[in-house]
Design an enzyme around this catalytic site. Structure first.
Site, PDB file in Angstrom:
ATOM      1  N   ILE A  83       0.881  -1.168   0.000  1.00  0.00           N
ATOM      2  CA  ILE A  83       0.000   0.000   0.000  1.00  0.00           C
ATOM      3  C   ILE A  83       0.914   1.211   0.000  1.00  0.00           C
ATOM      4  O   ILE A  83       1.681   1.415   0.943  1.00  0.00           O
ATOM      5  CB  ILE A  83      -0.904   0.006   1.254  1.00  0.00           C
ATOM      6  CG1 ILE A  83      -1.724  -1.277   1.336  1.00  0.00           C
ATOM      7  CG2 ILE A  83      -1.817   1.243   1.241  1.00  0.00           C
ATOM      8  CD1 ILE A  83      -2.353  -1.517   2.698  1.00  0.00           C
ATOM      9  N   HIS A  84       0.882   1.981  -1.091  1.00  0.00           N
ATOM     10  CA  HIS A  84       1.791   3.119  -1.235  1.00  0.00           C
ATOM     11  C   HIS A  84       0.965   4.396  -1.160  1.00  0.00           C
ATOM     12  O   HIS A  84       0.239   4.725  -2.092  1.00  0.00           O
ATOM     13  CB  HIS A  84       2.541   3.021  -2.565  1.00  0.00           C
ATOM     14  CG  HIS A  84       3.717   3.933  -2.644  1.00  0.00           C
ATOM     15  ND1 HIS A  84       3.606   5.289  -2.836  1.00  0.00           N
ATOM     16  CD2 HIS A  84       5.048   3.675  -2.526  1.00  0.00           C
ATOM     17  CE1 HIS A  84       4.809   5.826  -2.846  1.00  0.00           C
ATOM     18  NE2 HIS A  84       5.700   4.875  -2.657  1.00  0.00           N
ATOM     19  N   VAL A  85       1.049   5.096  -0.041  1.00  0.00           N
ATOM     20  CA  VAL A  85       0.166   6.234   0.222  1.00  0.00           C
ATOM     21  C   VAL A  85       0.684   7.495  -0.466  1.00  0.00           C
ATOM     22  O   VAL A  85       1.665   8.094  -0.034  1.00  0.00           O
ATOM     23  CB  VAL A  85       0.015   6.478   1.734  1.00  0.00           C
ATOM     24  CG1 VAL A  85      -1.027   7.568   1.980  1.00  0.00           C
ATOM     25  CG2 VAL A  85      -0.365   5.196   2.464  1.00  0.00           C
ATOM     26  N   GLY A  86       0.035   7.856  -1.564  1.00  0.00           N
ATOM     27  CA  GLY A  86       0.453   9.028  -2.314  1.00  0.00           C
ATOM     28  C   GLY A  86       1.637   8.724  -3.214  1.00  0.00           C
ATOM     29  O   GLY A  86       2.250   7.656  -3.128  1.00  0.00           O
ATOM     30  N   PRO A 131      -1.612   3.587  -4.726  1.00  0.00           N
ATOM     31  CA  PRO A 131      -1.626   2.265  -5.348  1.00  0.00           C
ATOM     32  C   PRO A 131      -1.672   1.158  -4.291  1.00  0.00           C
ATOM     33  O   PRO A 131      -0.998   1.243  -3.262  1.00  0.00           O
ATOM     34  CB  PRO A 131      -0.298   2.207  -6.121  1.00  0.00           C
ATOM     35  CG  PRO A 131       0.130   3.634  -6.274  1.00  0.00           C
ATOM     36  CD  PRO A 131      -0.367   4.322  -5.029  1.00  0.00           C
TER      37      PRO A 131
END
Length: 165
Positions: A83-86, A131
């Site tokens: 989970i790639h935040v931003g 993403p």
């Protein structure tokens, strides 16, 4: 050894959404590292409202930089999720990210991973597009996005199907 549940031949496993968001096709994510599928197949999420990122299922945190912008979790099912935040938010060095877990932690479905201050990220000019990727995509026959439009946390987002063996 017994294979993990998601890796049993023919097994179908659903991965829940880690946040309240609107879905975006992965190839529309404005970062080639993700949109190309190089990191894994999955989906882009546009966070809505307060940004609270939660664990999609029970598992172990394997990646959790202090910057709080990315979480890699090996789910108990055998699915590996990133989970790639931003986008490019690593450059903020953790500013605007209130991280709740660290590498090696056990997490349960719905447990908070990070709270993100939307204004801090937006004011710094970064995209909040998040993403959600299956980093061991190559272990599966298919990785399908099963949600479209708005999605709630813990609602089914991605379905992975193991090869028939």
């Amino acid at each position: 050894p017994t294979p993990k549940p998601a890796l049993v031949p023919g097994a179908v496993t659903e991965i829940a959404s880690p946040l309240k968001a609107t879905t975006m096709d992965l190839d529309k994510v404005p970062d080639p590292v993700f949109s190309s599928g190089a990191v894994g197949q999955g989906v882009g999420l546009e966070p809505e409202g307060d940004i609270v990122v939660t664990a999609p299922a029970d598992g172990t945190v394997v990646v959790a930089p202090s910057s709080g912008h990315a979480f890699g979790i090996t789910l108990d099912s055998g699915v590996e999720v990133l989970i790639h935040v931003g986008l490019d938010t690593v450059n903020l060095g953790g500013k605007g990210f209130d991280v709740k877990v660290k590498q090696g932690d056990r997490v349960t479905a719905g447990q908070e991973l990070v709270r993100v201050d939307r204004k801090t990220i937006e004011d710094a000019g970064y995209s909040l597009t998040t993403p959600v990727l299956i980093t061991n995509t190559d272990k599966f026959a298919s990785v399908e996005v099963i949600a479209e439009g708005e999605i709630s946390p813990n609602a089914p987002l991605i379905r992975v199907t193991a090869p028939e063996g």
